[in-house]
Write a protein that holds these residues in place. Structure first.
Motif, PDB file in Angstrom:
ATOM      1  N   ALA A  43       0.824  -1.207   0.000  1.00 44.26           N
ATOM      2  CA  ALA A  43       0.000   0.000   0.000  1.00 44.26           C
ATOM      3  C   ALA A  43       0.859   1.258   0.000  1.00 44.26           C
ATOM      4  O   ALA A  43       0.518   2.252  -0.658  1.00 44.26           O
ATOM      5  N   GLU A  44       1.995   1.226   0.704  1.00 43.44           N
ATOM      6  CA  GLU A  44       2.815   2.412   0.849  1.00 43.44           C
ATOM      7  C   GLU A  44       3.808   2.591  -0.298  1.00 43.44           C
ATOM      8  O   GLU A  44       4.159   3.727  -0.635  1.00 43.44           O
ATOM      9  N   ARG A  45       4.286   1.492  -0.865  1.00 43.41           N
ATOM     10  CA  ARG A  45       5.289   1.579  -1.926  1.00 43.41           C
ATOM     11  C   ARG A  45       4.897   0.679  -3.103  1.00 43.41           C
ATOM     12  O   ARG A  45       5.591  -0.297  -3.429  1.00 43.41           O
ATOM     13  N   PRO A  46       3.782   0.978  -3.754  1.00 44.30           N
ATOM     14  CA  PRO A  46       3.313   0.102  -4.839  1.00 44.30           C
ATOM     15  C   PRO A  46       4.299  -0.002  -6.001  1.00 44.30           C
ATOM     16  O   PRO A  46       4.412  -1.065  -6.613  1.00 44.30           O
ATOM     17  N   ARG A  47       5.006   1.082  -6.296  1.00 47.31           N
ATOM     18  CA  ARG A  47       5.947   1.044  -7.415  1.00 47.31           C
ATOM     19  C   ARG A  47       7.073   0.052  -7.143  1.00 47.31           C
ATOM     20  O   ARG A  47       7.413  -0.779  -7.989  1.00 47.31           O
ATOM     21  N   GLU A  48       7.668   0.131  -5.941  1.00 46.52           N
ATOM     22  CA  GLU A  48       8.775  -0.771  -5.608  1.00 46.52           C
ATOM     23  C   GLU A  48       8.311  -2.221  -5.561  1.00 46.52           C
ATOM     24  O   GLU A  48       9.010  -3.127  -6.033  1.00 46.52           O
ATOM     25  N   VAL A  49       7.124  -2.447  -4.996  1.00 45.16           N
ATOM     26  CA  VAL A  49       6.598  -3.813  -4.948  1.00 45.16           C
ATOM     27  C   VAL A  49       6.372  -4.340  -6.346  1.00 45.16           C
ATOM     28  O   VAL A  49       6.683  -5.503  -6.659  1.00 45.16           O
ATOM     29  N   GLY A  50       5.864  -3.492  -7.236  1.00 41.16           N
ATOM     30  CA  GLY A  50       5.661  -3.908  -8.621  1.00 41.16           C
ATOM     31  C   GLY A  50       6.965  -4.281  -9.301  1.00 41.16           C
ATOM     32  O   GLY A  50       7.039  -5.277 -10.045  1.00 41.16           O
ATOM     33  N   LEU A  51       8.017  -3.503  -9.043  1.00 41.37           N
ATOM     34  CA  LEU A  51       9.321  -3.810  -9.626  1.00 41.37           C
ATOM     35  C   LEU A  51       9.862  -5.142  -9.114  1.00 41.37           C
ATOM     36  O   LEU A  51      10.440  -5.927  -9.880  1.00 41.37           O
ATOM     37  N   VAL A  52       9.678  -5.385  -7.817  1.00 42.51           N
ATOM     38  CA  VAL A  52      10.139  -6.658  -7.237  1.00 42.51           C
ATOM     39  C   VAL A  52       9.410  -7.830  -7.874  1.00 42.51           C
ATOM     40  O   VAL A  52      10.032  -8.824  -8.297  1.00 42.51           O
ATOM     41  N   VAL A  53       8.094  -7.732  -7.958  1.00 38.04           N
ATOM     42  CA  VAL A  53       7.300  -8.833  -8.512  1.00 38.04           C
ATOM     43  C   VAL A  53       7.650  -9.057  -9.978  1.00 38.04           C
ATOM     44  O   VAL A  53       7.814 -10.204 -10.428  1.00 38.04           O
TER      45      VAL A  53
END
Length: 277
Positions: A43-53
């Motif tokens: 929720a707080e860092r959607p961009r970074e989570v998307g990059l990781v996934v």
């Protein structure tokens, strides 16, 4: 250690901040289980989570051997966690830790500092299956010998996330920062997410090689690569040459003496260790 009652999984986050604490309690007071921690960072860092996934579940992760997967993992951690200056993966085999993937020579140096004293954040994360996040001042309280050596290498904050494969401790993802402010809750959550995905990737590879012989060969290949790469790095630093030139030195000795490359690398590391000692 707390437990996620929904999944039965052990939490990667435990309480931190006691005035007199043992090393197994060296975590921030986020008080969240893994599922809640990852949900919050999504929720707080959607961009970074998307990059990781994308990086760890996309096409680039398909068909890679374990060592290649772990290298992808450390590169992803370095690129997505803003406070991370260096990253590596420690793998422990038969009680012996070694660095199987790393982003730069600083990673190898700090990892070796931990292995030399048999203690530090990455080994603590491995042994307790718990995320460990500390500043240099906090680390000095628990591991003074290691921390002094790490400071000499310019590292001022540490974050380690355990890697558990099919219920068995495998190693730890190690993140190092040159910032005194160190890592925050979001960084810890991203490291937990990366560690969880990495554990799944390694488990998937090992399931494809159910034969004990094949698994043994895979483990030997990981160990051989690690020893050779560490020796190559040591030669490069001492002789002030490129990694390719350092590898040529190892290969030349192997050919001239008719000794396996891994054995030459191991002997080289022992010799360097004796000189430093």
């Amino acid at each position: 250690m707390s437990t996620d009652t929904d999944t039965g999984e052990q939490s990667l986050v435990r309480d931190h901040g006691h005035a007199h604490r043992d090393p197994s309690a060296l975590n921030r007071a986020s008080g969240l289980d893994t599922r809640s921690l990852v949900a919050r960072v999504a929720a707080e860092r959607p961009r970074e989570v998307g990059l990781v996934v994308d990086a760890l579940t996309g096409p680039d992760a398909h068909g890679r051997e374990v060592t290649e997967l772990l290298q992808l993992v450390v590169q992803t951690a370095r690129e997505t966690i803003g406070d991370c200056d260096s990253a590596g993966v420690t793998v422990v085999q038969e009680g012996t830790p070694f660095t199987s993937a790393w982003t730069d020579e600083r990673t190898l140096a700090v990892d070796r500092d931990q292995y030399d004293v048999d203690d530090g954040p990455c080994l603590e994360a491995y042994r307790t299956e718990t995320c460990v996040r500390v500043t240099v001042a906090e680390a000095m309280e628990a591991w003074p010998d290691f921390t002094r050596a790490a400071q000499a290498d310019g590292v001022l904050a540490f974050l380690a996330s355990p890697l558990v494969v099919d219920g068995t401790r495998f190693g730890a993802l190690n993140l190092y920062s040159r910032s005194r402010d160190g890592f925050d809750d979001g960084d810890e959550a991203l490291a937990a997410l990366i560690g969880r995905i990495a554990s799944g990737l390694v488990a998937g590879q090992l399931r494809q090689h159910r034969s004990a012989t094949l698994i043994s060969q895979l483990e030997e290949a990981i160990a051989s690569r690690a020893v050779i790469e560490q020796a190559k790095g040591a030669i490069a630093v001492v002789r002030q040459v490129t990694p390719d030139e350092a590898f040529a030195v190892l290969r030349g000795v192997s050919q001239d003496t008719n000794v396996k490359l891994r054995e030459v690398a191991a002997r080289t590391l022992r010799e360097f260790g004796a000189q430093l000692g």
